[in-house]
Design an enzyme around this catalytic site. Structure first.
Site, PDB file in Angstrom:
ATOM      1  N   ASP A  89       0.882  -1.259  -0.126  1.00 15.49           N
ATOM      2  CA  ASP A  89       0.055   0.108  -0.050  1.00 15.49           C
ATOM      3  C   ASP A  89       0.984   1.332  -0.061  1.00 15.49           C
ATOM      4  O   ASP A  89       1.962   1.153   0.405  1.00 15.49           O
ATOM      5  CB  ASP A  89      -1.073   0.101   1.280  1.00 15.49           C
ATOM      6  CG  ASP A  89      -0.234   0.023   2.470  1.00 15.49           C
ATOM      7  OD1 ASP A  89       0.671  -0.853   2.605  1.00 15.49           O
ATOM      8  OD2 ASP A  89      -0.421   0.858   3.381  1.00 15.49           O
ATOM      9  N   GLU A 152       0.058  -0.901   5.848  1.00 18.38           N
ATOM     10  CA  GLU A 152       1.056  -0.412   6.781  1.00 18.38           C
ATOM     11  C   GLU A 152       0.913   1.319   6.920  1.00 18.38           C
ATOM     12  O   GLU A 152       1.203   1.792   8.000  1.00 18.38           O
ATOM     13  CB  GLU A 152       2.435  -0.743   6.101  1.00 18.38           C
ATOM     14  CG  GLU A 152       3.357  -0.316   7.148  1.00 18.38           C
ATOM     15  CD  GLU A 152       4.122   0.998   7.101  1.00 18.38           C
ATOM     16  OE1 GLU A 152       4.578   1.540   8.248  1.00 18.38           O
ATOM     17  OE2 GLU A 152       3.698   1.904   6.050  1.00 18.38           O
TER      18      GLU A 152
HETATM   19 ZN   LIG Z   1       6.511   2.018   4.621  1.00 19.58          ZN
END
Ligand SMILES: [Zn+2]
Length: 467
Positions: A89, A152
């Site tokens: 991501d 994340e």
């Molecule tokens: Zn990162």
């Protein structure tokens, strides 16, 4: 057996690595809302996860999609598991780009795109590292897994879900921060403190409102206070003098007895509060010289007793320190006050590995009581640390030194990296010392030479740790 030339192995695959990294970067893997259960973070992130898993499958690895929250690509056999934790991501691209943020354009020896350095470039480096070990047919006594996170940049729901359902690696690394090796990270707690309103109090000066800061992890660079005077005042001269003495910028305006004061500070990351100048705390220092109404006086008094000039926790009685991670730090990221709801503070505290959250919270509670302040809520992310003598660190140091001829320094930081999702994990690259920090910025890039160097380092690291 002759020594393996890891750099040469990477060079042989350079064209493929670059072309595949470009394709990967062209997927806009930003978090979006979604209706589909199998795509919990939206279609872009799902596409990036599928891209990697398909690649792994086509190259003959065993792969697993863990409910769309995460996945892994595995090689080798054995009881122990080596984990390499990456994420697909990216944060939204934002404005001001001079290239297509999802183009993967190559120019001046760099590859440009959102995610180039954080974390899709390094993810490809880790992938090709594992592929090289496989292509060479090297025997492994451990299993090696690239664990692919997908959240994340937001809430880490990916690793929470993954480790609820899948095995925790025996040891591992995350290519999502800096080289050489980040082996220790402070604990991080956000503490929300609320003042109990006091009814019907009067003073010669009424604090109508106070606002500074919006985020726990940033030093506020602006503060605004509104004051009402019921009698003659020389506040303008007094404030001008204060600003002058402190060499600060600010302003004061008067609208028939209602004064608005502003003060400019210097922003900095919450892990290094002393690198900034906290606008809110500085203005609260000035307000402390006035005869405020009782409720406001408690609010301002509390700040001055425990927070103003207390970034190492010395005033709160929290000056904890150790050799591994250094000093505890307090950033007062949020301050607000109005007459109805009274005061509110948001503290971002980074504590060393030897300190304990219960002790920290109890100490704050005890200090807050006499000022009618209570802890409304706190979050806690525990400190993270791998012993310097651990096989993981010893091996990564040796590999880094051999590959770069540079000192494999161990770094301790106040921030948190993705490595803390692993039980025995360190952050290992991808940003080399001296390189510009461009993660989350416009025109994010990764130097191609670094991408290839990192691939060689990761390949040797995987082999040495799992052989
Ligand atoms: Zn990162």
């Amino acid at each position: 057996m002759t020594a393996i030339n890891w750099k040469e192995e990477v060079q042989k695959r350079e064209a493929e690595i670059l072309a595949e990294t470009q394709r990967f970067l062209q997927i806009k893997s930003v978090l979006t809302s979604t209706e589909k259960q199998e795509e919990p973070f939206g279609p872009g992130i799902a596409q990036a996860l599928h891209f990697l898993l398909n690649k792994g499958k086509n190259d003959g690895f065993s792969v697993k999609n863990v409910d769309g929250y995460a996945g892994h690509i595995e090689a080798g056999e054995g009881k122990d598991l080596l984990g390499i934790l990456c994420h697909v991501d990216v944060v939204p691209e934002g404005d001001g780009w001079s290239v297509d943020p999802y183009g993967g354009e190559i120019k001046d020896g760099k590859i440009f795109a959102r995610g180039a350095i954080d974390d899709k470039g390094p993810t490809m480096a880790a992938y090709y590292a594992m592929k090289i070990v496989k292509d060479l047919g090297l025997p492994l006594s451990k299993r090696v897994r690239i664990i692919i996170g997908t959240d994340e940049e937001s809430d880490w729901r990916c690793v929470d879900h993954y480790f609820n359902h899948e095995e925790m690696p025996t040891m591992g690394f995350a290519p999502d921060a800096d080289f050489p090796i980040i082996f220790a990270e402070k604990g991080i707690t956000d503490v929300e403190i609320r003042q109990q309103p006091i009814e019907g109090t009067k003073g010669s000066v009424q604090l109508t409102s106070f606002v500074s800061g919006r985020r726990y992890n940033m030093v506020p660079d602006l503060a605004t206070a509104v004051l009402e005077f019921h009698s003659e005042t020389d506040i303008e001269n007094k404030y001008d003098q204060f600003l002058k003495d402190q060499s600060l910028k600010g302003s004061i305006t008067d609208k028939s007895g209602v004064y608005t004061l502003t003060l400019e500070g210097v922003s900095a990351h919450g892990s290094v509060p002393d690198k900034g100048k906290n606008a809110g705390l500085t203005l609260l220092r000035f307000l402390h010289t006035l005869e405020l109404d009782e409720q406001a006086n408690q609010f301002v008094g509390y700040a001055n007793a425990y927070l103003v000039q207390g970034a190492l926790g010395e005033k709160m009685g929290l000056n904890r320190k150790d050799e591994v991670t250094g000093d505890l730090t307090i950033n007062v990221g949020i301050m607000s006050y109005n007459q109805e709801e009274a005061g509110h503070f948001g503290l971002n505290i980074r504590y060393p590995v030897s300190a304990h959250i219960d002790d920290i919270i109890d100490t704050i509670k005890e200090k807050s009581e006499s000022y009618q302040m209570t802890i409304k809520h706190f979050t806690d992310s525990k400190p993270h640390h791998v012993d310097q003598k651990h096989e993981l660190i010893q091996t990564l140091q040796k590999v880094y030194q051999e590959q770069t001829n540079e000192e494999p320094t161990l770094i301790s930081i106040g921030g948190g990296t993705y490595a803390r999702a692993l039980e025995a994990g360190v952050a290992f690259g991808p940003l080399f010392p001296g390189r510009e920090e461009v993660a989350h910025e416009k025109d994010e890039y990764m130097v191609i030479e670094d991408l290839l160097r990192a691939t060689a380092i990761y390949a040797q690291a995987i082999y040495e740790l799992a052989k």
